[in-house]
Design a protein around this motif. Sequence first.
Motif, PDB file in Angstrom:
ATOM      1  N   SER A 135     -10.662  -7.554  -1.893  1.00  0.00           N
ATOM      2  CA  SER A 135     -11.962  -7.581  -1.956  1.00  0.00           C
ATOM      3  C   SER A 135     -12.438  -6.992  -3.490  1.00  0.00           C
ATOM      4  O   SER A 135     -13.552  -7.082  -3.871  1.00  0.00           O
TER       5      SER A 135
ATOM      6  N   ALA B 106      -9.341   2.365  -4.933  1.00  0.00           N
ATOM      7  CA  ALA B 106      -9.270   1.883  -6.389  1.00  0.00           C
ATOM      8  C   ALA B 106      -9.471   3.040  -7.525  1.00  0.00           C
ATOM      9  O   ALA B 106      -8.544   3.181  -8.243  1.00  0.00           O
TER      10      ALA B 106
ATOM     11  N   ARG C  95     -15.330 -11.853 -11.167  1.00  0.00           N
ATOM     12  CA  ARG C  95     -14.829 -10.316 -10.558  1.00  0.00           C
ATOM     13  C   ARG C  95     -13.438 -10.387 -10.529  1.00  0.00           C
ATOM     14  O   ARG C  95     -12.948  -9.311 -10.804  1.00  0.00           O
TER      15      ARG C  95
ATOM     16  N   PHE D 252      -7.271  -5.394  -5.678  1.00  0.00           N
ATOM     17  CA  PHE D 252      -7.645  -5.536  -4.270  1.00  0.00           C
ATOM     18  C   PHE D 252      -8.152  -6.944  -3.893  1.00  0.00           C
ATOM     19  O   PHE D 252      -8.611  -7.698  -4.570  1.00  0.00           O
TER      20      PHE D 252
ATOM     21  N   ARG E  60       0.618  -1.135   0.095  1.00  0.00           N
ATOM     22  CA  ARG E  60      -0.042   0.113  -0.005  1.00  0.00           C
ATOM     23  C   ARG E  60       0.979   1.366   0.209  1.00  0.00           C
ATOM     24  O   ARG E  60       0.392   2.573  -0.515  1.00  0.00           O
TER      25      ARG E  60
ATOM     26  N   PRO F  95     -17.657   1.320   0.742  1.00  0.00           N
ATOM     27  CA  PRO F  95     -16.384   0.946   1.121  1.00  0.00           C
ATOM     28  C   PRO F  95     -15.302   1.662   0.762  1.00  0.00           C
ATOM     29  O   PRO F  95     -15.077   2.089  -0.502  1.00  0.00           O
TER      30      PRO F  95
ATOM     31  N   ALA G 185     -12.765  -4.577  -5.060  1.00  0.00           N
ATOM     32  CA  ALA G 185     -13.051  -3.106  -5.095  1.00  0.00           C
ATOM     33  C   ALA G 185     -13.488  -2.786  -6.722  1.00  0.00           C
ATOM     34  O   ALA G 185     -13.270  -1.638  -7.210  1.00  0.00           O
ATOM     35  N   LEU G 186     -14.340  -3.467  -7.218  1.00  0.00           N
ATOM     36  CA  LEU G 186     -15.050  -3.078  -8.362  1.00  0.00           C
ATOM     37  C   LEU G 186     -16.033  -1.994  -7.938  1.00  0.00           C
ATOM     38  O   LEU G 186     -16.570  -2.093  -7.010  1.00  0.00           O
TER      39      LEU G 186
ATOM     40  N   ASP H 115     -12.094   0.993   0.014  1.00  0.00           N
ATOM     41  CA  ASP H 115     -11.161   0.428  -0.889  1.00  0.00           C
ATOM     42  C   ASP H 115     -11.786   0.927  -2.430  1.00  0.00           C
ATOM     43  O   ASP H 115     -11.039   0.934  -3.344  1.00  0.00           O
ATOM     44  N   LEU H 116     -13.173   1.214  -2.498  1.00  0.00           N
ATOM     45  CA  LEU H 116     -13.589   1.707  -4.051  1.00  0.00           C
ATOM     46  C   LEU H 116     -13.023   3.120  -4.221  1.00  0.00           C
ATOM     47  O   LEU H 116     -12.384   3.392  -5.215  1.00  0.00           O
TER      48      LEU H 116
END
Lengths: 357, 300
Positions: free
Chosen positions: A86, B198, A142, A84, A50, B192, A88-89, B194-195
């Motif tokens: 998750s 991103a 995904r 990511f 990160r 979230p 993160a879409l 992380d969006l």
Amino acid sequence: MTAQPQIELTNIDKHYGSFHALRDINLTIENGQFVALVGPSGCGKSTLLRSLAGLESISGGTMKIAGDVMNGVPPRKRDVAMVFQSYALYPHMSVLDNLTYSLRLKRRPKSEAEAAANEVAATTGLQKLLRRLPRELSGGQRQRVAMGRAIIRHPKAFLFDEPLSNLDAALRVHMRKEIRALHDRLRATSVYVTHDQIEAMTMADHVVVMREGVIEQQGAPLELYDRPANMFVAGFIGSPAMNFVDGTVDGSGTGARLALPDEPSIQIGKRLEPGRKITVGLRPEFLQLASGDEAALHLSVTTVESTGSTTYISSLGEPEIVVVVNGRTDVAAGDKIGLAIAPENVHAFDPETGKAI
Amino acid sequence: MNRVISSFRDGKGFDIALVGAALLFLGIFAGLPLVYNVVMSFQAVDMFSLGTFARPFVGFDNYIAVFSEPIFWPVMRNTVVFVVASIGGQFVIGFGLALFFTLKFPGSTYLRGLFLVSWVMPGLVVGAIWNWILAGDFGVLNFALTGLGIIEDNIFWRSDTAFSLWAVIIANIWLGTSFNMILLSVGLASIPRDLYEAAALDGANGWQRFWTITLPMMRATIGAVISLGLIFTLQQFDLFAAITSGGPANSSNVAQYWAWDFSFRQYDFAKGATISVLMIALVMVASVIYVRSTRHEVRG
């Protein structure tokens, strides 16, 4: 390949209040290399990733990407892409819009963005899903969108943050190969964070093992397996984990007496000063069943587990010893077995420092 | 008999009983008055027929009478201005505060909690306090505005026909902002993190992240806040009663206050009911928007 390293980290330090998350990290990643950062949770591998992305700030050191110092540069100006854990879409955007998001931000013409998206969709097998929303996709799909969103940008580096940990075991093995195949095709510099040493070993050209904010060892995967620098790396790389047994170097200097019942003696493949306390490391897959004079040590078996192709024989005790045998065996719990190991496969560590001798 | 009991204990009977209780409550306390109100808007009602349900039907006479009142269009205009300005002010300030409190500075959660104080205050008390703030000769608002050089002469907020409606709007924005902020804060918290990360890596600056991530992800919440705001604003009565009483010269009269004035001051219940029916139609539209916006909720 250019001579200049794609990513260059020198003396990176990171503090969270009084917690020292990264300590003096030095890491050079060549252009096109696939590097895995691996270690137990809390080792700082995700923090390091990160920090590379600019999502965390570093407290000290120099971070260079493609020759430019990146300290304090915001994420959007670093030209790195991240996949990511998750995914993160963007849940309110179709697959197509997810893929073209970065291009639309740069105000590229629509036709150009869609052409790029189609190309990426072909690479990642998403052609038929471009109109779907993320919630209408399976985990694997995904994952592919997240990869596609990174690929479409042709970034200076790909950063992966445990991208496979949300998939089931079978899909994980499949995606592992797919990501590696994709990397072989695109040759893009990649940094891959995982806690799974098998992922690191099978995917990466260069593995960095971290613990408590420190790089314990880095090198080619098999180099780490064959020549671990310390007990931590030796125990972390390889599955099942290496057996560790305390021992004392015997009078000849080339053998050791092990702290096991009957105090068996084995050859250690090197000459050390007699009487020195050492920790001997024996990989389960190098221990072989033996009988008569060939057997260097004898153990009583507690459990035998077979997967069909491989059999795990364990002897619970202090310490526990695990032996891996290919195929099947007629050894049963309660039996007494003899084991042998070639001297070149015996690792010796300093019990005080944990370092390899 | 046993089957009935066991179905009540373990099966569908219990579900039906729960739903039934809620329906019964709604039917008696919301449904019946609503129907009664609609029926009354088509009847001739006076003080003598108030006690009976069997009143002569007059068709759309009440509607025609209300529409031909000289102040009908001014009142409708005031209502629209009041609703749009109140919701606009509450929403913009509430959203701004909600975004501000996502910054998580020390004490931010306590400070945010304090904002709710405005929401628990009775409307009449809020009105009384704003009467002091808005007072033409000794009010704090005039003092601040003249001090800052924005205005030269005192504004008589409550008695000037150009400002009386705005006096109520200002007080209503203050009253409703915290409700907007809390709902919008909840919506923001459910996006979230992380969006945003991103999006930042994809090259979006703060403004672009707000337009492409925050706003679309907040669609359902914004829809809910605005339609609830519409309902609350059309309900707002206390502030009018406390600050301007709809005056001077109906310059701050709005539909809900006008309906009350007809029914309970002039005892013209038919006209009061007629205005209420018009408002019910409006609230129904808002409710449909609200239900639709929550149904389309997008969650990753």
